[in-house]
Every structure is written in C-alpha cells, then in structure tokens.
Motif scaffolding. Sequence first.
Motif, PDB file in Angstrom:
ATOM      1  N   SER A   1       0.570  -1.341   6.318  1.00 24.08           N
ATOM      2  CA  SER A   1      -0.691  -0.978   5.701  1.00 24.08           C
ATOM      3  C   SER A   1      -1.980  -0.483   6.235  1.00 24.08           C
ATOM      4  O   SER A   1      -2.532   0.500   6.031  1.00 24.08           O
ATOM      5  CB  SER A   1      -1.203  -1.997   4.649  1.00 24.08           C
ATOM      6  OG  SER A   1      -0.152  -2.253   3.923  1.00 24.08           O
TER       7      SER A   1
ATOM      8  N   GLN B   1      -1.387   2.947   7.787  1.00 25.05           N
ATOM      9  CA  GLN B   1      -1.673   3.935   6.886  1.00 25.05           C
ATOM     10  C   GLN B   1      -3.096   4.176   6.630  1.00 25.05           C
ATOM     11  O   GLN B   1      -3.309   5.254   6.230  1.00 25.05           O
ATOM     12  CB  GLN B   1      -0.684   3.696   5.663  1.00 25.05           C
ATOM     13  CG  GLN B   1      -0.461   4.541   4.969  1.00 25.05           C
ATOM     14  CD  GLN B   1       0.704   4.189   3.820  1.00 25.05           C
ATOM     15  OE1 GLN B   1       0.564   3.095   3.422  1.00 25.05           O
ATOM     16  NE2 GLN B   1       1.364   5.029   3.461  1.00 25.05           N
ATOM     17  N   GLU B   2      -3.799   2.876   6.533  1.00 26.78           N
ATOM     18  CA  GLU B   2      -5.173   3.227   6.155  1.00 26.78           C
ATOM     19  C   GLU B   2      -6.391   3.637   7.518  1.00 26.78           C
ATOM     20  O   GLU B   2      -7.296   3.859   7.313  1.00 26.78           O
ATOM     21  CB  GLU B   2      -5.717   1.770   5.734  1.00 26.78           C
ATOM     22  CG  GLU B   2      -5.464   1.540   4.168  1.00 26.78           C
ATOM     23  CD  GLU B   2      -5.390  -0.041   4.219  1.00 26.78           C
ATOM     24  OE1 GLU B   2      -6.153  -0.766   4.952  1.00 26.78           O
ATOM     25  OE2 GLU B   2      -4.803  -0.572   3.160  1.00 26.78           O
TER      26      GLU B   2
ATOM     27  N   PRO C   1      -5.742   6.615   9.838  1.00 27.81           N
ATOM     28  CA  PRO C   1      -5.039   7.720  10.391  1.00 27.81           C
ATOM     29  C   PRO C   1      -5.540   8.331  11.662  1.00 27.81           C
ATOM     30  O   PRO C   1      -4.875   9.104  12.557  1.00 27.81           O
ATOM     31  CB  PRO C   1      -5.027   8.793   9.215  1.00 27.81           C
ATOM     32  CG  PRO C   1      -6.385   8.363   8.293  1.00 27.81           C
ATOM     33  CD  PRO C   1      -6.126   7.030   8.566  1.00 27.81           C
TER      34      PRO C   1
END
Length: 223
Positions: free
Chosen positions: A174, A177-178, A180
């Motif tokens: 997570s 993903q947060e 980049p």
Amino acid sequence: MASKQGLRSKILSSKASSSTTSSSKHFPEASADDLSSPASSTARSKAKYHHSQSAPVDARKLKENVTVTVRFRPLSPREIRQGEEIAWYADGESIVRGEHNPSIAYAYDKVFGPTTTTCHVYDVAAQHVISGAMEGINGTIFAYGVTSSGKTHTMHGDQRSPGIIPLAVKDTFSIIQETPSREYLLRVSYLEIYNEVVNDLLNPAGQNLRIREDAQVYHTYLL
Ligand SMILES: Nc1ncnc2c1ncn2[C@@H]1O[C@H](COP(=O)(O)OP(=O)(O)OP(=O)(O)O)[C@@H](O)[C@H]1O
C-alpha cells in the motif's frame, strides 16, 4: 514461561535485520527468574540508520527503539479439558502479573490479553516498524516463546485472522502504491531460530545457517 521444550522464535525483518536485546523491566518486588516470565510472544524493533552509512550510530536511540510486547493466547480446548489454569494475566496495558502471587509482576512496553486480535497487535506493536522501514530505517519484528505459545498464529495467522507478516506485506505494498515517486527494492526472508539454530523457512536446504555481519555496510548475512 519455563519449559523443557525448546524456545523458538519467528522473525520478520525489514531491510537488513538487526539483533535485538530484551528490554523487559522488572518491578522491584518481582522475581529475578526471567524464565518464569510469560513471554507468549514479543514484537521488537531496533532501528539503525540505513541510508547514511557513514553516520555515527546513536547507541542511546537504538536502545530506546527496542520494544518488548507480550501477547497472551486463550487456553486451548485441550488445556481446558486437562484442567490447566491461567498462571499469568495482563494487568492493564503494560503489566503481567502472577495469578497465584500478585506481588510478582513484570512491566513490558505493551501487554495484550487473550481477546486481542492480531490486527490490533499489528497496529499497536508492529505497524510503526513497517512504516519506518519504508522510510529507510532497519527494523525487525521478532516473535519469541515456547512451543504452542502462539508465534505462528501471531506472525503467520490464517485466512480468517491474518498474521503480522501478511499484514506487513499488505501495508508495504500500500505504501509503495501511495508513493509512486520513489523506487523500492523488496527482499523477503522467513527464518526460525530453534535451540540457537537458524533455519530458513522458505528453503528446506537452508538449515543451521551461520550469521555474518559486514561492519562496513551494516548488513547481516545468513550463509
Ligand atoms: N491469540 C490466539 N487466539 C486463539 N488461538 C490461538 C492464539 N494464539 C495461538 N492460538 C492457537 O494455539 C495453538 C498454538 O499456536 P501456534 O501454532 O501459533 O504456536 P507456536 O508458538 O507457533 O508453536 P511452535 O513453536 O510449535 O511452532 C494453535 O492452535 C493456535 O491456533
């Protein structure tokens, strides 16, 4: 917890693993017999600067960053059938007290009673190690206890109640993903220390591993 059985531990390391020392604090009136301490499982972290390898390691900070957490599991149906009794209980959030002799007590950073969920244990005792690792701070989460004390339940878990490892992996992805803008490299190992012997739980050939540390780059290797 005293036991004739071997003490085991299951480990989750983020970045390079670091060794840990116990930081349990005895009350003055407590027995000095550490083996009677009911360490059903522990989660610890120890940070060390990863990126600034030439920076001096702040020993005082390292010490403070080791935390010891105790988690009690409920008596199993077999233990109930056999009439076994609870010997220690969580007295508040940081004290473990003897059921039969309440003057014997031990203080830990955090104590979880038998109804606590693994998710809660993760949020309170482990999540900060993962978020720290994603910022470049080495961390280790280390479960320690006698056979059947609940290490696998806590670290591995199952579909219904995922353990600290799957929760950490989920959190890690997570965070990736947060974020980049940053590139991450993930390496995974899953180890067990049983009677002072380190075994690789992902590779049946990786038994009785030797620990080597490279002092120059602060990395620990298992060969
Ligand atoms: N917090 C808990 N709540 C409910 N059941 C639990 C809890 N912790 C452990 N158990 C149950 O207790 C039993 C023993 O737990 P577990 O297998 O995790 O022990 P272990 O410390 O990993 O043992 P070993 O050292 O033999 O691998 C399992 O049946 C597990 O499901």
